[in-house]
Write an enzyme that holds these catalytic residues in place. Structure first.
Site, short mmCIF file in Angstrom:
data_model
loop_
_atom_site.label_atom_id
_atom_site.label_comp_id
_atom_site.label_asym_id
_atom_site.label_seq_id
_atom_site.Cartn_x
_atom_site.Cartn_y
_atom_site.Cartn_z
N LYS A 192 0.86 -1.19 0.00
CA LYS A 192 0.00 0.00 0.00
C LYS A 192 0.89 1.23 0.00
O LYS A 192 1.67 1.46 0.93
CB LYS A 192 -0.90 -0.02 1.25
CG LYS A 192 -1.71 1.25 1.41
CD LYS A 192 -2.70 1.12 2.55
CE LYS A 192 -3.35 2.44 2.87
NZ LYS A 192 -4.34 2.32 3.96
N LYS A 245 -2.32 -1.39 -3.71
CA LYS A 245 -3.19 -0.23 -3.59
C LYS A 245 -2.36 1.04 -3.69
O LYS A 245 -1.36 1.12 -2.98
CB LYS A 245 -3.90 -0.29 -2.23
CG LYS A 245 -4.80 0.87 -1.94
CD LYS A 245 -5.30 0.78 -0.54
CE LYS A 245 -5.96 2.11 -0.21
NZ LYS A 245 -6.30 2.26 1.15
C1 PBG Z 1 -6.97 3.25 5.89
C2 PBG Z 1 -7.47 3.23 4.50
C3 PBG Z 1 -7.36 4.23 3.53
C4 PBG Z 1 -7.97 3.76 2.37
C5 PBG Z 1 -8.45 2.48 2.66
N1 PBG Z 1 -8.10 2.17 3.97
C6 PBG Z 1 -6.83 5.61 3.65
C7 PBG Z 1 -5.40 5.84 3.92
O1 PBG Z 1 -4.58 4.95 4.00
O2 PBG Z 1 -5.08 7.00 4.08
C8 PBG Z 1 -8.09 4.51 1.07
C9 PBG Z 1 -9.16 4.04 0.15
C10 PBG Z 1 -9.46 4.94 -0.97
O3 PBG Z 1 -8.76 5.95 -1.24
O4 PBG Z 1 -10.45 4.67 -1.65
N2 PBG Z 1 -7.95 2.88 6.81
#
Ligand code: PBG
Length: 322
Positions: A192, A245
């Protein structure tokens, strides 16, 4: 002359030689749950995506089932926050109640819980901070394990840790196994990136960090080697499904992880990507739909088995119309 056209002129032959497939069952649809009743509030930035109270989430589940979507991932949006995200640790937390309600009314729905602290801490970071405001990895692990147990006891079908905290998979496996949840799978947000593409989500989930950024724990998009090794390390630690991601701009990483791991691989088609795609609707819905579907196929072609996407309902609708 080599004539590539020979298998393309007849649409039936075109279908025969197709080797990338897309199915509604590949999708997981994100849901944002808020406390209260009768609340369904559309995001100001993500068109068609809502914050919903549990009663409305249940209505939404009925609609999802009618579209053939049986997989959801839950995000909690709460108003009571503190430095360690205590509200996520309560056995009667918002997410715990939501999991129970869905599983009670629609046991056929497969519920994934996003496991993180950014929606629950007052500083908006994904775990506990030390006095120098740096995230404390190992203290956060203890709290993540507690939160995971709350989800497990509520009947969740899969846990998806999204905080990018080192050692998460082992810590979760330990606590889950010790409490009789050895069959509960973990889908790790294993690669991620610290990405600007999450910005619209943070508005919806009320999870922006109040200071700084997430670059000290999420992956650096300039470091392609660690992007692969982190997922492989999660596989070694016992993750059941890996994830990349964001999705669109990271298909090179998807393809490499797919080739280096035997685990199923998910992509998260994130909020910023959804927003970009949606802007095409202004000109033509027809072109929007074709572009969006082309994007979905690109995820599958790169090697994704699972697609987490705000487009899931539209995809289901388009596939049914065809
Ligand atoms: C963290 C989380 C995030 C997203 C999913 N889980 C935000 C981040 O890491 O700042 C982002 C999902 C998206 O942008 O659609 N709980």
């Amino acid at each position: 002359m080599k004539r590539f056209r020979r298998t393309k002129i007849n649409p039936r032959i075109r279908n025969l030689v197709q080797d990338v497939y897309l199915d509604v069952k590949d999708f997981i649809y994100p849901l944002f749950v808020v406390p209260g009743k009768n609340i369904k509030k559309e995001s100001e930035v993500l068109e068609g995506i809502y914050q919903m109270s549990i009663d409305k989430i249940l209505d939404e589940c009925e609609e999802l089932i009618s579209l053939g979507i049986y997989n959801v991932i839950l995000f909690g949006v709460v108003d009571i926050k503190d430095s360690i995200g205590s509200s996520a640790l309560d056995s009667n937390s918002l997410i715990a109640k939501c999991i129970k309600s869905i599983k009670e009314k629609y046991p056929e729905i497969m519920v994934v819980s996003d496991l993180c602290f950014c929606e629950y801490t007052d500083h908006g970071h994904c775990g506990v901070l030390d006095c120098n405001d740096i995230l404390n990895n190992d203290k956060t692990l203890e709290l993540l394990a507690k939160q995971a147990l709350v989800h497990a006891k509520s009947g969740v079908d899969m846990i998806a840790p999204s905080g990018v905290i080192d050692g998460t998979i082992k810590a979760l496996r330990n606590i889950l196994d010790a409490n009789g949840f050895e069959n509960l799978p973990i889908m790790s947000y294993s690669t991620k990136f610290a990405s600007a593409f999450y910005d619209p989500f943070r508005d919806l989930a009320d999870s922006s960090p109040s200071f700084g950024d997430r670059k000290s724990y999420q992956m650096d998009f300039r470091d392609s080697k660690q992007a692969i090794s982190r997922s492989i390390s999660d596989e070694e630690d016992g993750a059941d499904i890996l994830m990349v991601k964001p999705a669109m701009t990271y298909l090179d990483i998807v393809s490499k992880i797919k080739n280096s791991s035997s685990l199923p691989l998910a992509v998260y088609n994130v909020s910023g990507e959804y927003m970009m795609m949606k802007s095409l609707m202004k000109n033509s819905i027809e072109v929007y739909e074709r572009t969006m579907m082309e994007l979905m196929y690109s995820f599958k072609r790169a090697g994704a088995d699972i697609i987490i996407s705000y487009h899931a309902k539209e995809v289901a609708d388009i596939m049914r119309r065809k």
